[in-house]
Design a protein around this motif. Structure first.
Motif, short mmCIF file in Angstrom:
data_model
loop_
_atom_site.label_atom_id
_atom_site.label_comp_id
_atom_site.label_asym_id
_atom_site.label_seq_id
_atom_site.Cartn_x
_atom_site.Cartn_y
_atom_site.Cartn_z
N GLU A 146 42.04 32.58 38.77
CA GLU A 146 43.41 32.87 38.39
C GLU A 146 43.84 34.31 38.74
O GLU A 146 44.92 34.58 37.95
CB GLU A 146 43.03 32.53 36.55
CG GLU A 146 41.94 33.83 36.16
CD GLU A 146 41.94 33.49 34.78
OE1 GLU A 146 42.03 32.72 34.30
OE2 GLU A 146 41.47 34.62 34.05
N GLY A 147 43.42 34.92 39.50
CA GLY A 147 44.18 36.31 39.82
C GLY A 147 43.70 37.16 39.17
O GLY A 147 42.87 37.24 38.16
N GLY A 148 44.40 38.45 39.03
CA GLY A 148 43.64 39.50 38.49
C GLY A 148 43.11 40.46 39.56
O GLY A 148 42.42 39.91 40.51
N GLY A 149 42.75 41.60 39.19
CA GLY A 149 42.07 42.55 40.00
C GLY A 149 42.85 43.00 41.27
O GLY A 149 43.92 42.87 41.42
N ARG A 150 42.17 43.76 42.35
CA ARG A 150 42.96 44.16 43.38
C ARG A 150 42.87 43.26 44.48
O ARG A 150 42.23 42.07 44.56
CB ARG A 150 42.09 45.47 44.07
CG ARG A 150 42.00 46.44 43.18
CD ARG A 150 41.49 48.15 43.68
NE ARG A 150 42.01 48.77 42.70
CZ ARG A 150 41.50 50.12 42.73
NH1 ARG A 150 40.92 50.49 44.01
NH2 ARG A 150 41.77 51.10 41.77
N PRO A 151 44.17 42.93 45.15
CA PRO A 151 44.68 42.02 45.75
C PRO A 151 43.64 41.60 46.95
O PRO A 151 43.38 40.05 47.30
CB PRO A 151 45.78 41.80 46.16
CG PRO A 151 46.15 43.32 46.38
CD PRO A 151 45.21 43.84 45.06
N ALA A 156 39.97 37.34 48.78
CA ALA A 156 38.75 36.80 49.49
C ALA A 156 37.95 36.03 48.67
O ALA A 156 37.25 34.97 48.96
CB ALA A 156 37.75 38.20 49.70
N LYS A 157 38.00 36.14 47.36
CA LYS A 157 37.10 35.28 46.46
C LYS A 157 37.85 34.00 46.14
O LYS A 157 37.27 32.88 46.30
CB LYS A 157 36.95 35.91 44.99
CG LYS A 157 35.92 37.17 44.97
CD LYS A 157 34.62 36.84 45.44
CE LYS A 157 33.54 38.02 45.47
NZ LYS A 157 32.60 37.55 46.09
N ALA A 158 39.34 34.07 46.32
CA ALA A 158 39.84 32.70 46.37
C ALA A 158 39.49 31.88 47.73
O ALA A 158 39.35 30.83 47.59
CB ALA A 158 41.40 32.99 46.25
#
Length: 253
Positions: A146-151, A156-158
């Protein structure tokens, strides 16, 4: 519940610390023959002693090291049944300013997470197809959902989540008995990852009360138990899912 994993060969990347070590312990307890790899030699040696497992030092930024891990594991055990793509990180790398963060950070975080996961996965598939059984579980993050954190980290996680979902939709793989799933942890208290420092800052408990329904961070063991279930025989219909392990922290349905 009998997970049906006795005698299975499992590789846990980044298995010397945190979620990786807890996962290796959980799979070992289920009767797996566990292999771990990690970069920091002192942690790797300690984990190998604790687990009585094959431990291979490797830097997943180097494709040659990934190939060496696979070669050594196959030399010893001849096959692999379970791959846990846990190695990763980089969520605190770079700077708050996006434009001031060098491109090397973006590429290094991507390779450490999605790049390593994709390469390890490609290497294990032939063995899993041959034996008509396999489990690939990738440890991502709720930020990848769902987004958030450093892009650079979120991207990478997406990508990891997308990789697992796409492979899970590939008939010739899953009809050979392989499943591909992701777990997406929320805030997990792991030593030496930055949380201990944050916990000393004023207002930390208020932040937990506001943002975390349970009022606390999770533990590596709580993530590892979900990973172990996804590897089990009982989870054979669970394929292509992304399981949030976050105590209700995320907002996604």
């Amino acid at each position: 519940m009998n997970f049906g994993l006795a005698g299975k060969v499992a590789l846990v990347t980044g298995g010397s610390h945190g979620i990786g070590l807890a996962t290796a312990e959980a799979l070992k307890a289920e009767g797996c023959k566990v292999v771990i790899c990690a970069r920091q030699e002192h942690r790797l040696n300690e984990a190998a002693t604790l687990l009585n497992a094959l431990a291979i030092r490797a830097d997943v930024q180097k494709l040659s090291d990934i190939e060496r891990v696979m070669a050594k594991m196959i030399e010893v055990f001849e096959t692999i049944h379970i791959l846990v793509n846990n190695v990763g990180g980089g969520g605190r790398w770079g700077k708050p300013s996006i434009e001031e963060t060098p491109s090397e950070v973006w590429s290094e975080v991507y390779q450490k997470n999605a790049g390593a996961a994709s390469y390890f996965t490609r290497l294990v598939i032939p063995y899993m197809r041959k034996q008509k059984w396999g489990r690939v579980v990738t440890v991502a993050s709720i930020h990848g959902v769902e987004g958030g954190g450093r892009p650079w980290f979120t991207m990478a996680k997406a990508a990891e989540i997308a990789l697992m979902k796409t492979l899970a939709r590939t008939p010739y793989l899953v009809r050979d008995g392989i499943t591909f799933n992701t777990v997406a942890p929320g805030g997990i208290m792991i030593p030496d990852t930055g949380w201990e420092k944050e916990a000393q800052e004023p207002g930390f408990q208020e932040r937990l009360d506001r943002d975390y329904p349970l009022g606390r961070l999770g533990t590596p063991d709580e993530v590892a138990s979900v990973v172990a279930f996804l590897c089990s025989e009982g989870a054979r219909l669970v394929n292509g899912t992304c399981v949030a392990v976050d105590g209700g922290e995320s907002y996604s349905f």
